[in-house]
Scaffold this active site. Structure first.
Site, mmCIF file in Angstrom:
data_model
loop_
_atom_site.group_PDB
_atom_site.id
_atom_site.type_symbol
_atom_site.label_atom_id
_atom_site.label_comp_id
_atom_site.label_asym_id
_atom_site.label_seq_id
_atom_site.Cartn_x
_atom_site.Cartn_y
_atom_site.Cartn_z
ATOM 1 N N ASP A 73 24.624 19.203 41.117
ATOM 2 C CA ASP A 73 24.687 18.895 39.688
ATOM 3 C C ASP A 73 26.124 19.050 39.188
ATOM 4 O OD1 ASP A 73 24.796 21.643 39.852
ATOM 5 O OD2 ASP A 73 23.319 22.013 38.264
ATOM 6 N N SER A 74 27.013 19.500 40.098
ATOM 7 C CA SER A 74 28.452 19.516 39.803
ATOM 8 C C SER A 74 28.973 18.097 39.630
ATOM 9 C CB SER A 74 29.219 20.234 40.918
ATOM 10 O OG SER A 74 28.914 19.661 42.177
ATOM 11 N N ASP A 112 20.387 18.970 43.862
ATOM 12 C CA ASP A 112 20.133 20.024 42.869
ATOM 13 C C ASP A 112 19.056 19.615 41.889
ATOM 14 O OD1 ASP A 112 21.630 22.416 43.037
ATOM 15 O OD2 ASP A 112 23.466 21.320 42.554
ATOM 16 N N LYS A 142 17.602 21.971 45.779
ATOM 17 C CA LYS A 142 18.207 23.292 45.574
ATOM 18 C C LYS A 142 17.910 23.726 44.144
ATOM 19 C CE LYS A 142 22.900 23.927 45.357
ATOM 20 N NZ LYS A 142 23.138 24.418 43.994
ATOM 21 N N GLU A 144 18.675 26.849 41.254
ATOM 22 C CA GLU A 144 19.426 28.048 40.864
ATOM 23 C C GLU A 144 18.479 29.092 40.275
ATOM 24 O OE1 GLU A 144 22.727 27.250 38.280
ATOM 25 O OE2 GLU A 144 23.545 25.695 39.591
ATOM 26 N N GLU A 210 26.797 32.011 45.634
ATOM 27 C CA GLU A 210 28.065 31.564 45.021
ATOM 28 C C GLU A 210 28.759 32.759 44.383
ATOM 29 O OE1 GLU A 210 27.759 28.082 42.568
ATOM 30 O OE2 GLU A 210 29.846 28.229 41.902
HETATM 31 O O1 KIV Z 1 26.461 21.640 42.319
HETATM 32 C C1 KIV Z 1 27.180 22.138 43.190
HETATM 33 O O2 KIV Z 1 28.216 21.582 43.591
HETATM 34 C C2 KIV Z 1 26.796 23.430 43.755
HETATM 35 C C3 KIV Z 1 27.751 24.068 44.685
HETATM 36 C C4 KIV Z 1 28.795 24.765 43.909
HETATM 37 C C5 KIV Z 1 27.072 24.983 45.608
HETATM 38 O O3 KIV Z 1 25.772 23.929 43.439
#
Ligand code: KIV
Length: 292
Positions: A73-74, A112, A142, A144, A210
């Site tokens: 999600d980055s 994500d 993934k 969080e 992280e």
């Molecule tokens: O979204 C992302 O890039 C991440 C990494 C920082 C692990 O979750």
């Protein structure tokens, strides 16, 4: 597990990550799968994960032997230009996921669950993940968050959806955490450990940490049977992940301490753009060889 069900052994090594399927020898698995990541952990080897958001970087990293691609999600910060990861939507994540899965032949692709797509209930997490697998064509999701999300992880595992847990600093909670801060220092280490163990016990196939102190990440890695992945978490984890623009030196400005730029792609692109513009202005491009 019977022999027939055993995953094909992973043929690559950290020194030669393109061995096997990626090199076209047929010696390795066609697709990296979750049991292969477990083999890395069990044999004390490391694997590499990078973010990817489009088909070309996905294909380049896949051919380079990167075992896991993360549709992070980055993308909110690194592609869309938002200040945080919070604004990206599930629909937008699906577009990025679909682009990456179109370019990746061998890597395991993980996407994500974006902010707002899972917090409400385990059912919401399952519904959002189904969309990422069905429409984005990724292999795993993934999520969080800490032990509070054990019911969500259990529901995903029960639905046959592989889920990677993400603990320590969780960017979607940056407002609650008071900004980008290392998590798990001092007495707070136990909470990171407890979160990781609870989520692994609930069925997470991997735990990503992280920005946690290296010795805490090492403790977590020793405490859970599943592979671990670190970003700003030292080198005791099974895998490492970086945002690709950080890894390749694409972004400008000051990078976080845990980033290492392995190239200066920003300069290469800038130079190419300058040379292109100069040739356009001088009339030397396009030449006869580029004309019909
Ligand atoms: O979204 C992302 O890039 C991440 C990494 C920082 C692990 O979750």
């Amino acid at each position: 597990m019977s022999n027939a069900e055993q995953p094909a052994p992973y043929a690559g090594t950290p020194a030669d990550p393109t061995a096997g399927a990626a090199a076209g020898t047929g010696a390795g698995p066609r697709r990296i799968r979750i049991p292969h990541l477990q083999q890395f952990k069990d044999s004390g080897q490391h694997f590499a994960m990078l973010t990817a958001y489009d088909q070309y970087t996905a294909a380049i990293f896949d051919e380079a032997g990167i075992e896991v691609l993360l549709v992070g999600d980055s993308a909110a910060n690194n592609v869309m230009g938002h200040a945080t990861t919070l604004p990206i939507t599930l629909d937008e994540m699906i577009v990025f996921a679909r682009s990456v899965t179109a370019g990746a032949q061998r890597a395991l692709v993980v996407a994500d669950l974006p902010f707002g797509s899972y917090e409400v209930s385990p059912a919401q997490a399952v519904e959002s993940s189904i969309r990422l697998l069905k429409e984005g064509l990724v292999h795993a999701v993934k999520m969080e968050g800490g032990a509070h999300y054990v019911p969500h992880v259990s529901a995903l595992a029960a639905a046959g959806i592989p889920v990677m847990a993400h603990v320590g600093f969780t960017p979607q909670s940056e407002h609650a955490l008071g900004g980008y801060r290392v998590q798990g220092r001092g007495d707070a280490a136990q909470a990171v450990l407890d979160d990781a163990v609870a989520l692994a016990d609930a069925g997470a196939f991997c735990v990503l940490m992280e920005m946690v102190p290296a010795h805490v990440a090492a403790q977590v890695d020793a405490a859970v049977a599943v592979p671990t992945i670190g970003i700003g978490a030292g080198n005791a984890t099974t895998g490492q992940v970086l945002v690709w623009q950080d890894m390749a030196g694409m972004r400008g400005g000051k990078a976080p301490r845990f980033v290492k730029a392995f190239a200066d792609v920003r300069s290469v692109l800038s130079q190419a753009a300058k040379e292109y513009a100069a040739e356009v202005r001088s009339g030397s491009f396009p030449g006869p060889e580029h004309s019909f």
